[in-house]
Write a protein that holds these residues in place. Structure first.
Motif, PDB file in Angstrom:
ATOM      1  N   ASP A  13      81.110  63.081  21.258  1.00  0.00           N
ATOM      2  CA  ASP A  13      80.143  62.217  21.585  1.00  0.00           C
ATOM      3  C   ASP A  13      80.793  61.270  22.846  1.00  0.00           C
ATOM      4  OD1 ASP A  13      82.078  60.683  20.305  1.00  0.00           O
ATOM      5  OD2 ASP A  13      80.509  60.057  18.707  1.00  0.00           O
ATOM      6  N   GLU A  14      81.521  61.886  23.830  1.00  0.00           N
ATOM      7  CA  GLU A  14      82.296  61.364  24.757  1.00  0.00           C
ATOM      8  C   GLU A  14      82.268  62.174  25.901  1.00  0.00           C
ATOM      9  OE1 GLU A  14      86.329  58.827  24.991  1.00  0.00           O
ATOM     10  OE2 GLU A  14      85.691  59.625  23.015  1.00  0.00           O
ATOM     11  N   MET A  15      81.952  61.738  27.234  1.00  0.00           N
ATOM     12  CA  MET A  15      82.257  62.712  28.347  1.00  0.00           C
ATOM     13  C   MET A  15      83.438  62.311  29.077  1.00  0.00           C
ATOM     14  SD  MET A  15      79.624  64.639  28.595  1.00  0.00           S
ATOM     15  CE  MET A  15      78.046  64.850  29.452  1.00  0.00           C
ATOM     16  N   PRO A  16      83.966  63.349  29.590  1.00  0.00           N
ATOM     17  CA  PRO A  16      85.373  63.480  30.352  1.00  0.00           C
ATOM     18  C   PRO A  16      85.206  62.537  31.282  1.00  0.00           C
ATOM     19  CG  PRO A  16      84.650  65.826  29.845  1.00  0.00           C
ATOM     20  CD  PRO A  16      83.471  64.736  29.578  1.00  0.00           C
ATOM     21  N   ALA A  17      86.414  61.809  31.572  1.00  0.00           N
ATOM     22  CA  ALA A  17      86.523  60.839  32.720  1.00  0.00           C
ATOM     23  C   ALA A  17      86.111  61.500  33.958  1.00  0.00           C
ATOM     24  CB  ALA A  17      87.813  59.959  32.824  1.00  0.00           C
ATOM     25  N   GLY A  18      85.741  60.736  35.014  1.00  0.00           N
ATOM     26  CA  GLY A  18      85.356  61.182  36.244  1.00  0.00           C
ATOM     27  C   GLY A  18      83.977  61.943  36.489  1.00  0.00           C
ATOM     28  N   ARG A  19      83.249  62.333  35.481  1.00  0.00           N
ATOM     29  CA  ARG A  19      81.938  63.094  35.558  1.00  0.00           C
ATOM     30  C   ARG A  19      80.758  62.024  36.250  1.00  0.00           C
ATOM     31  NH1 ARG A  19      80.965  68.355  33.266  1.00  0.00           N
ATOM     32  NH2 ARG A  19      78.779  67.909  33.483  1.00  0.00           N
ATOM     33  N   LYS A  20      80.101  62.492  37.196  1.00  0.00           N
ATOM     34  CA  LYS A  20      79.351  61.652  37.905  1.00  0.00           C
ATOM     35  C   LYS A  20      78.054  61.833  36.892  1.00  0.00           C
ATOM     36  CE  LYS A  20      81.037  61.677  42.419  1.00  0.00           C
ATOM     37  NZ  LYS A  20      80.836  62.455  43.949  1.00  0.00           N
ATOM     38  N   PRO A  21      77.442  60.741  36.609  1.00  0.00           N
ATOM     39  CA  PRO A  21      76.107  61.038  35.677  1.00  0.00           C
ATOM     40  C   PRO A  21      74.980  61.492  36.775  1.00  0.00           C
ATOM     41  CG  PRO A  21      76.813  58.709  35.625  1.00  0.00           C
ATOM     42  CD  PRO A  21      77.685  59.291  36.439  1.00  0.00           C
ATOM     43  N   ILE A  22      74.273  62.458  36.015  1.00  0.00           N
ATOM     44  CA  ILE A  22      73.075  62.942  36.753  1.00  0.00           C
ATOM     45  C   ILE A  22      72.004  61.935  37.175  1.00  0.00           C
ATOM     46  CG2 ILE A  22      71.334  64.808  36.756  1.00  0.00           C
ATOM     47  CD1 ILE A  22      73.149  66.234  34.616  1.00  0.00           C
ATOM     48  N   GLN A  23      71.635  61.917  38.391  1.00  0.00           N
ATOM     49  CA  GLN A  23      70.439  60.970  38.609  1.00  0.00           C
ATOM     50  C   GLN A  23      69.112  61.551  38.211  1.00  0.00           C
ATOM     51  OE1 GLN A  23      70.947  58.803  42.301  1.00  0.00           O
ATOM     52  NE2 GLN A  23      73.059  58.319  41.949  1.00  0.00           N
ATOM     53  N   THR A  24      68.561  60.994  37.555  1.00  0.00           N
ATOM     54  CA  THR A  24      66.996  61.284  37.196  1.00  0.00           C
ATOM     55  C   THR A  24      65.994  60.486  37.788  1.00  0.00           C
ATOM     56  OG1 THR A  24      68.168  62.299  35.228  1.00  0.00           O
ATOM     57  CG2 THR A  24      65.814  62.189  35.195  1.00  0.00           C
ATOM     58  N   PHE A  25      64.916  61.259  38.307  1.00  0.00           N
ATOM     59  CA  PHE A  25      63.688  60.648  38.601  1.00  0.00           C
ATOM     60  C   PHE A  25      62.436  61.376  38.279  1.00  0.00           C
ATOM     61  CE2 PHE A  25      67.261  60.169  41.639  1.00  0.00           C
ATOM     62  CZ  PHE A  25      67.378  58.812  42.034  1.00  0.00           C
ATOM     63  N   SER A  26      61.297  60.562  37.973  1.00  0.00           N
ATOM     64  CA  SER A  26      60.138  61.236  37.978  1.00  0.00           C
ATOM     65  C   SER A  26      59.247  60.900  39.263  1.00  0.00           C
ATOM     66  CB  SER A  26      59.497  60.571  36.370  1.00  0.00           C
ATOM     67  OG  SER A  26      59.092  59.454  36.835  1.00  0.00           O
ATOM     68  N   ALA A  27      58.504  62.024  39.271  1.00  0.00           N
ATOM     69  CA  ALA A  27      57.673  62.100  40.631  1.00  0.00           C
ATOM     70  C   ALA A  27      56.284  62.647  40.219  1.00  0.00           C
ATOM     71  CB  ALA A  27      58.302  62.547  41.796  1.00  0.00           C
ATOM     72  N   LYS A  28      55.313  61.862  41.073  1.00  0.00           N
ATOM     73  CA  LYS A  28      54.083  62.785  40.843  1.00  0.00           C
ATOM     74  C   LYS A  28      53.902  63.931  41.520  1.00  0.00           C
ATOM     75  CE  LYS A  28      51.634  58.342  39.577  1.00  0.00           C
ATOM     76  NZ  LYS A  28      50.492  57.296  39.771  1.00  0.00           N
ATOM     77  N   HIS A  29      52.846  64.937  41.049  1.00  0.00           N
ATOM     78  CA  HIS A  29      52.768  66.043  41.875  1.00  0.00           C
ATOM     79  C   HIS A  29      52.540  65.950  43.312  1.00  0.00           C
ATOM     80  CE1 HIS A  29      52.653  67.646  37.761  1.00  0.00           C
ATOM     81  NE2 HIS A  29      53.252  68.737  38.197  1.00  0.00           N
ATOM     82  N   THR A  30      51.725  64.845  43.630  1.00  0.00           N
ATOM     83  CA  THR A  30      51.406  64.671  45.235  1.00  0.00           C
ATOM     84  C   THR A  30      52.687  64.205  45.915  1.00  0.00           C
ATOM     85  OG1 THR A  30      51.213  62.378  44.360  1.00  0.00           O
ATOM     86  CG2 THR A  30      49.205  63.683  44.493  1.00  0.00           C
ATOM     87  N   MET A  31      53.740  64.082  45.529  1.00  0.00           N
ATOM     88  CA  MET A  31      55.145  63.881  46.212  1.00  0.00           C
ATOM     89  C   MET A  31      55.717  65.243  46.449  1.00  0.00           C
ATOM     90  SD  MET A  31      56.115  60.120  44.043  1.00  0.00           S
ATOM     91  CE  MET A  31      57.437  59.772  45.050  1.00  0.00           C
TER      92      MET A  31
END
Length: 682
Positions: free
Chosen positions: A434-452
């Motif tokens: 339940d622990e991530m290795p050091a140095g991993r960049k977290p994935i950036q997550t965004f929600s967007a409408k289909h019009t975008m």
């Protein structure tokens, strides 16, 4: 009645004729016990609230004195409206009953009545659903509501349950030992059954429910622990013996530090392998948490003990990736690694078979080719199945049978909430990274409408221009009139026209295994820049160069699936992104998008998913192993589940449980349900 048998048919009860017996059977009630254990699914609060405290359109119970004669009017065919005026808390209120003309003669001027219904604050009126002559009985302020079916009415069902309780409650026998009743301040079983059907107060109901929930969970956990014990006793494995300083020296050669969770998991697995009993352990960790490193360390421990290990994975390309990634770790150790997949043919295949049989390889990585006839191990000590839910039970069993009772380790990147792990995998030991290795960049997550969409595709183009790759996920293969969702074939055509300078690949479930392998290989090797796919890539290949994941109609996917798909990116050094294209109409859909944006932690996601969908939907309705409880809920009653598991463990491992008289009802339960014969509980 001289002898009480709870398994008597319901027809023995007064008032249950042939017709009602059939109606009860339609909702799964055949015996008196099933009737008594048909618990309410909710309660209506009939506590009296002063008129001035009521909210508009609130469902409420009021009591008052009838003023004047009730007025009855008929309209339409056989429809009626009965209007009554009464004084409640000094206020004149009008109550209306629809299609209950028979009450006109029961409601008399100057007498008290108690009514339940919907309150109109502006007009000081109530549309009545429930009626009772006289003042309310404080002990009946909580009215049970049961699930019913067919022509069976709530009134009839309640009457039958009351009859059953009066005539048969002496047959409700206690199964919990006295020490547990005292320890947790639980009411006796008979008392709890009366209270769950006729609660005198909220407090009484709370304790009755707590009692029944604890018993359900304890019995289930006892079965699981007994099953684990019988498996351990029946499956005397191969007690591992190895050079511990040598293993420590090997761990020091790994070019990065292990996380605390990885160290803990290695210790738990190695401790299991040192025991004479056969290991049966689940290792779960999020995508990228480092399960493979744990696997290679414990495989090296087996090598030091003179044993072979087999690592079975779902796809050829994944097997090849594991084979390549393991090599550098074992370069200076003498460990020989073999690869066996469907693509290894002819003389090469025969040579691998021979090496496995003579001990010429110490670790074999492969697909289900490992379980085919002709594969004979010299001394198989450990079987590891990666993404074990992708293989059938028989496939896993066949691989295990290739050795003399080898230790078994299942690995999964599908985060299973602790509540589920305890209940569904209760007959396994569970290790969690339940622990991530050091140095991993977290994935950036965004929600967007289909019009975008245009902006999203432009953003992905910038990533492609920097030499990176991307996934685009669609819910369907081709157009469907049923669902207005993007489909992989159309999207592939659109993106091929949009990204004219880049190769766009297409992957879906209707391709043959060879075609899928070819598409994934092209993507992994960088010949394909954008992979348009259905969810078949959910668990798959490692492509560190992929930095963008775009998911069309993301609100159509479950949280756990969205998280698995997101885990396909973020495997390299570059910042990675997950873009959820969605126009969620429902609150649940909006909540799912919000959770995905807020956290990258798979265990948080899976707990939220479990809360939103419930345990049945979480595992899939066809998934066996999810226990059915009459009252307990593995999500809401998580603490009770944990307590029951600890108690069950202590009981099963104590000699007094198997010998002393006070535990005989619990032992009888285990005998009746086959847990002591090593059979999985229903």
């Amino acid at each position: 009645m001289s002898t009480i048998h709870l398994n008597d048919p319901v027809a023995v009860l007064h008032g249950v004729g042939k017709e009602k017996e059939l109606e009860l059977q339609q909702i799964g009630i055949n015996t008196v016990q099933q009737l008594i254990e048909h618990f309410p699914y909710r309660y209506e609060n009939h506590e009296i609230v002063p008129i001035h405290e009521l909210e508009h359109e609130q469902k409420a119970t009021i009591t008052g004195t009838v003023q004047g004669e009730p007025l009855l009017r008929y309209f339409g065919r056989k429809k009626s409206r009965l209007t009554v005026r009464l004084v409640c808390d000094g206020i004149l209120v009008t109550a209306t009953f629809f299609n209950r003309a028979f009450l006109k003669n029961k409601i008399k001027q100057g007498e008290a009545v108690t009514l339940t219904g919907k309150w109109d604050k502006h007009r000081l009126t109530m549309t009545v659903q429930g009626f009772q002559e006289g003042e309310p009985d404080p002990s009946k302020s909580l009215a049970p509501v049961y699930s019913i079916g067919g022509n069976l009415s709530m009134f009839q069902l309640k009457k039958f349950i009351q009859t059953a309780l009066k005539e048969y409650s002496s047959g409700i026998t206690e199964v919990l030992p006295e020490e547990y009743l005292k320890k947790y301040k639980l009411p006796g079983k008979q008392s709890a059954y009366w209270s769950i059907h006729q609660p005198g107060s909220h407090e009484e109901l709370k304790h009755a429910r707590r009692r029944i929930v604890y018993e359900e969970l304890l019995l289930f956990q006892l079965g699981m622990q007994a099953l684990k014990r019988s498996k351990r006793m029946a499956a005397q494995g191969n007690k591992l013996s190895y050079d511990k300083p040598e293993l420590k020296k090997f761990i020091q050669t790994i070019p990065f530090s292990l996380t605390g969770a990885q160290k803990r998991s290695v210790n738990e697995i190695v401790t299991d392998m040192l025991q004479p009993g056969r290991m049966n352990r689940l290792l779960q960790g999020d995508v990228g948490s480092g399960k493979t490193v744990v696997a290679l360390i414990v495989m090296y421990a087996q090598y030091l003990g003179g044993n072979q290990s087999a690592l079975m994975v779902p796809t050829e390309i994944l097997a090849e990736q594991h084979f390549q990634s393991l090599q550098p770790f074992f370069e200076n150790t003498g460990v020989k690694i073999g690869l066996l997949t469907g693509s290894v043919k002819g003389k090469k295949r025969q040579a691998v078979y021979e090496a496995i049989q003579t001990g010429g390889v110490d670790i074999v990585v492969g697909t289900h080719a490992l379980i085919q006839e002709g594969v004979e191990f010299q001394r198989l000590g450990l079987v590891i199945t990666d993404e074990q839910h992708r293989f059938g039970v028989n496939q896993r069993r066949t691989l295990q049978s290739k050795g003399e009772k080898p230790d078994v380790l299942f690995m999964t990147a599908t985060p299973i909430p602790r509540t589920m792990a305890i209940s569904v995998f209760g007959d396994m030991d569970v290790s969690v990274i339940d622990e991530m290795p050091a140095g991993r960049k977290p994935i950036q997550t965004f929600s967007a409408k289909h019009t975008m969409l245009e902006r999203v595709l432009g953003f992905m183009k910038k990533e492609l221009d920097q030499g990176r790759q991307g996934y685009v996920i669609c819910p369907l293969i081709e157009e469907s009139e049923m669902l207005d969702v993007q489909n992989a074939i159309d999207v592939h055509a659109q993106l091929s026209a949009y990204y004219t300078n880049y190769e766009v690949g297409l992957m879906h479930g209707r391709l043959s295994a060879d075609e899928k392998e070819a598409v994934m290989a092209s993507f992994a090797e960088g010949r394909v820049s954008v992979l348009v796919s259905t969810t078949v890539v959910e668990v798959g290949v490692n492509v560190p160069n992929a930095s963008v994941m775009v998911i069309y109609d993301a609100d159509r996917f479950g949280l756990a699936q969205l998280h698995q798909l997101r885990g396909r990116v973020g495997r390299g050094e570059d910042q990675s992104y997950c873009i959820l294209l969605a126009d969620p109409k429902s609150e649940t859909g909006k909540e799912r998008m919000r959770i995905m944006e807020d956290t990258n932690d798979g265990f948080v996601v899976s707990e939220k998913d479990l809360e939103l969908r419930g345990p049945g939907d979480f595992l899939g309705s066809k998934q066996s192993g999810l226990p059915y409880f009459k009252l307990a809920d593995v999500v809401l009653d998580y603490r009770a589940l944990e307590t029951a598991r600890q108690d069950a463990q202590e009981l099963i491992n104590s000699s007094s449980f198997w010998e002393e008289n006070e535990y005989s009802p619990l032992r009888d339960y285990l005998h009746r349900h086959g847990a002591l014969r090593g059979e999985k509980l229903d």
